[in-house]
Write a protein that holds these residues in place. Structure first.
Motif, PDB file in Angstrom:
ATOM      1  N   GLU A  49       0.834  -1.209   0.000  1.00  0.00           N
ATOM      2  CA  GLU A  49       0.000   0.000   0.000  1.00  0.00           C
ATOM      3  C   GLU A  49       0.864   1.253   0.000  1.00  0.00           C
ATOM      4  OE1 GLU A  49      -3.096   0.141  -0.536  1.00  0.00           O
ATOM      5  OE2 GLU A  49      -3.748  -1.915  -0.175  1.00  0.00           O
ATOM      6  N   GLU A  82      -5.193   4.527  -0.983  1.00  0.00           N
ATOM      7  CA  GLU A  82      -4.150   3.544  -0.624  1.00  0.00           C
ATOM      8  C   GLU A  82      -3.602   3.867   0.770  1.00  0.00           C
ATOM      9  OE1 GLU A  82      -4.687   1.430  -2.635  1.00  0.00           O
ATOM     10  OE2 GLU A  82      -4.338   1.945  -4.733  1.00  0.00           O
ATOM     11  N   HIS A  85      -5.919   2.496   3.248  1.00  0.00           N
ATOM     12  CA  HIS A  85      -5.717   1.046   3.375  1.00  0.00           C
ATOM     13  C   HIS A  85      -4.517   0.760   4.277  1.00  0.00           C
ATOM     14  CE1 HIS A  85      -7.744   0.407  -0.816  1.00  0.00           C
ATOM     15  NE2 HIS A  85      -8.602   0.700   0.119  1.00  0.00           N
ATOM     16  N   ILE A 160     -10.765  -3.972   1.245  1.00  0.00           N
ATOM     17  CA  ILE A 160      -9.659  -3.376   0.488  1.00  0.00           C
ATOM     18  C   ILE A 160      -9.628  -3.956  -0.929  1.00  0.00           C
ATOM     19  CG2 ILE A 160      -7.141  -3.145   0.364  1.00  0.00           C
ATOM     20  CD1 ILE A 160      -7.087  -3.056   3.421  1.00  0.00           C
ATOM     21  N   GLU A 164      -9.609  -2.075  -4.574  1.00  0.00           N
ATOM     22  CA  GLU A 164      -8.566  -2.224  -5.615  1.00  0.00           C
ATOM     23  C   GLU A 164      -9.218  -2.592  -6.948  1.00  0.00           C
ATOM     24  OE1 GLU A 164      -6.344  -0.929  -4.238  1.00  0.00           O
ATOM     25  OE2 GLU A 164      -5.645  -1.845  -2.396  1.00  0.00           O
TER      26      GLU A 164
HETATM   27 FE   FE2 Z   1      -4.911  -0.197  -1.605  1.00  0.00          FE
END
Ligand code: FE2
Ligand code: FE2
Length: 194
Positions: A49, A82, A85, A160, A164
């Motif tokens: 990430e 990101e 995450h 997550i 993505e």
């Molecule tokens: Fe991510």
């Protein structure tokens, strides 16, 4: 679960176990996953990430050209997601009694995806798409590995993973826009020439 189904560990045992090893917090005797492996996988996901944050940030600042404004904005949005995450994963690592590895040393080796700068907008989007596809496959594998042994970590990673997949979809749309954009700008240059 109602008592007497024979499915649940009897409540006396659960109560007694809960009083032992209080310092382990959320990690109880009933935790079924291999904690060391889960922590290693989560630290690799964390590195992935962070590499994605850095790559998207680089792409955000370097994006230039006819379609650059909307693409640059998309890169920034992805970078921020990101980062979110990474924060979720770091929190879960601590909850499992581990420590998030945020050392820049070895970061790109721990990461599944690569940090590739890309020479132009098209290359940047393609590299981001490759990275998303790597993330999608690795998250799917970790989710399968966890199964029912650590449902909270699995649920977090499923969330997550879904994000993505959205990112990959966004990038495919950007590539298509870029292609039609460059065709129409070629067209308008030609029509101006006449
Ligand atoms: Fe991510
Ligand atoms: Fe992503």
């Amino acid at each position: 679960m109602p008592a007497g189904t024979g499915f649940l560990t009897d409540i006396k045992t659960i109560r007694a176990r809960a009083r032992q090893h209080l310092e382990r917090g959320a990690v109880t005797e009933g935790y079924r996953a291999d904690r060391e492996t889960v922590l290693r996988l989560l630290n690799e996901a964390l590195a992935t990430e962070i590499v994605c944050v850095l790559r998207y940030k680089r792409h955000h600042y370097m994006a230039s050209g006819i379609n650059a404004k909307s693409v640059a904005a998309e890169f920034l949005e992805h970078a921020n997601e990101e980062q979110a995450h990474a924060d979720e994963i770091a929190l879960r690592i601590v909850q499992l009694g581990g420590a998030p590895n945020l050392s820049p040393q070895g970061l790109s080796q721990r990461s599944h995806s690569e940090y590739i700068e890309g020479a132009d907008l098209n290359e940047m989007i393609r590299e981001d798409l490759v990275a998303e596809r790597i993330a999608i496959d690795t998250y799917r594998e970790i989710v399968q590995y966890l199964g029912n042994d650590d449902p909270s970590t699995r649920r977090m990673l499923e969330g997550i993973l879904a994000k993505e997949e959205e990112h990959a979809e966004d990038l495919v749309a950007l590539l298509a826009e870029l292609d039609t954009g460059s065709e129409s700008s070629r067209g308008s240059r030609q029509s101006r020439g006449h």
